[in-house]
Design a protein around this motif. Structure first.
Motif, PDB file in Angstrom:
ATOM      1  N   PHE A   1      57.382 -10.629 -22.955  1.00 31.90           N
ATOM      2  CA  PHE A   1      57.546 -10.240 -24.355  1.00 31.90           C
ATOM      3  C   PHE A   1      57.113 -11.365 -25.291  1.00 31.90           C
ATOM      4  O   PHE A   1      56.465 -11.120 -26.308  1.00 31.90           O
ATOM      5  N   LYS A   2      57.456 -12.597 -24.957  1.00 34.05           N
ATOM      6  CA  LYS A   2      57.078 -13.739 -25.798  1.00 34.05           C
ATOM      7  C   LYS A   2      55.562 -13.932 -25.825  1.00 34.05           C
ATOM      8  O   LYS A   2      54.990 -14.249 -26.868  1.00 34.05           O
TER       9      LYS A   2
ATOM     10  N   ILE B   1      51.947  -5.791 -27.235  1.00 33.88           N
ATOM     11  CA  ILE B   1      51.811  -4.949 -26.036  1.00 33.88           C
ATOM     12  C   ILE B   1      53.186  -4.528 -25.535  1.00 33.88           C
ATOM     13  O   ILE B   1      53.397  -3.373 -25.172  1.00 33.88           O
ATOM     14  N   SER B   2      54.141  -5.447 -25.538  1.00 35.42           N
ATOM     15  CA  SER B   2      55.491  -5.142 -25.059  1.00 35.42           C
ATOM     16  C   SER B   2      56.149  -4.049 -25.885  1.00 35.42           C
ATOM     17  O   SER B   2      56.717  -3.098 -25.336  1.00 35.42           O
ATOM     18  N   VAL B   3      56.076  -4.168 -27.191  1.00 36.77           N
ATOM     19  CA  VAL B   3      56.683  -3.160 -28.066  1.00 36.77           C
ATOM     20  C   VAL B   3      55.953  -1.824 -27.905  1.00 36.77           C
ATOM     21  O   VAL B   3      56.588  -0.765 -27.824  1.00 36.77           O
ATOM     22  N   SER B   4      54.630  -1.867 -27.832  1.00 31.53           N
ATOM     23  CA  SER B   4      53.847  -0.634 -27.655  1.00 31.53           C
ATOM     24  C   SER B   4      54.217   0.064 -26.354  1.00 31.53           C
ATOM     25  O   SER B   4      54.417   1.285 -26.329  1.00 31.53           O
ATOM     26  N   LEU B   5      54.312  -0.704 -25.267  1.00 30.43           N
ATOM     27  CA  LEU B   5      54.701  -0.123 -23.983  1.00 30.43           C
ATOM     28  C   LEU B   5      56.103   0.464 -24.051  1.00 30.43           C
ATOM     29  O   LEU B   5      56.370   1.531 -23.491  1.00 30.43           O
ATOM     30  N   GLY B   6      57.000  -0.215 -24.721  1.00 27.16           N
ATOM     31  CA  GLY B   6      58.365   0.287 -24.860  1.00 27.16           C
ATOM     32  C   GLY B   6      58.420   1.602 -25.622  1.00 27.16           C
ATOM     33  O   GLY B   6      59.113   2.540 -25.220  1.00 27.16           O
ATOM     34  N   ILE B   7      57.660   1.688 -26.698  1.00 27.14           N
ATOM     35  CA  ILE B   7      57.640   2.919 -27.503  1.00 27.14           C
ATOM     36  C   ILE B   7      57.036   4.071 -26.707  1.00 27.14           C
ATOM     37  O   ILE B   7      57.595   5.169 -26.667  1.00 27.14           O
ATOM     38  N   VAL B   8      55.910   3.808 -26.054  1.00 29.12           N
ATOM     39  CA  VAL B   8      55.255   4.859 -25.265  1.00 29.12           C
ATOM     40  C   VAL B   8      56.166   5.301 -24.116  1.00 29.12           C
ATOM     41  O   VAL B   8      56.326   6.500 -23.858  1.00 29.12           O
ATOM     42  N   SER B   9      56.782   4.346 -23.433  1.00 25.95           N
ATOM     43  CA  SER B   9      57.692   4.685 -22.328  1.00 25.95           C
ATOM     44  C   SER B   9      58.869   5.515 -22.819  1.00 25.95           C
ATOM     45  O   SER B   9      59.281   6.477 -22.160  1.00 25.95           O
ATOM     46  N   ALA B  10      59.419   5.149 -23.969  1.00 27.27           N
ATOM     47  CA  ALA B  10      60.540   5.913 -24.528  1.00 27.27           C
ATOM     48  C   ALA B  10      60.109   7.335 -24.871  1.00 27.27           C
ATOM     49  O   ALA B  10      60.829   8.298 -24.567  1.00 27.27           O
TER      50      ALA B  10
END
Length: 162
Positions: free
Chosen positions: A86-87, A92-101
């Motif tokens: 994430f750091k 990319i981390s936030v995008s992956l989290g949103i898409v996964s959710a």
């Protein structure tokens, strides 16, 4: 047809038809993939039971919290920084989290509205999109063979729905 399509996705060349089965014996990754498939076959039904006891959104929130907490504990035990990825790559981390959710919310809403035996095969139709994006973005090989296999999956799912 769905199973034959999945088999074609994993076939290295048409001359070695038994290679995917041989890989189960020789390749630990293939055995883990089979184990995941078996676990997932049962977990989809448990997901339906959990959703019926509460609702899809609550289930997704609890599921993600438990998964995140477990992953955090695992990375701490392995003595790695759990926030390292994430750091280094926050967007990319936030995008992956949103898409996964969104994927999980959509899947659980579909399961709450329909039969698990129909929802999960329809979800497998994503194989076509995965094959195409793998070819375009990652230059993966054997595109025609994998596209054929993924199309067999779509035909099999379509027959299942009819």
């Amino acid at each position: 047809l769905v199973s034959v399509g999945i088999y074609f996705l994993n076939l290295k060349n048409l001359k070695e038809v038994l290679d995917p089965l041989k890989a189960l014996v020789k390749n630990q990754g293939s055995r883990f993939a089979l184990l995941v498939a078996l676990i997932y076959a049962f977990s989809a039904s448990f997901d339906k039971l959990a959703i019926q006891s509460s609702n899809a959104l609550f289930f997704v929130l609890v599921y993600n919290w438990i998964t995140s907490f477990t992953t955090y504990i695992y990375t701490c035990v392995k003595k790695t920084d759990p926030l390292d990825f994430f750091k280094k790559r926050p967007i990319i981390s936030v995008s992956l989290g949103i898409v996964s959710a969104l994927i999980l919310i959509s899947q659980m809403c579909a399961i709450s509205l329909g039969n698990v035996s129909f929802v999960i095969p329809v979800k497998r139709m994503s194989a076509v999109f995965s094959v195409i994006t793998g070819y375009i973005y990652f230059k993966e090989t054997k595109f025609k063979q994998r596209l054929f296999g993924s199309c067999l999956i779509v035909v099999g799912v379509s027959l299942l729905i009819l």
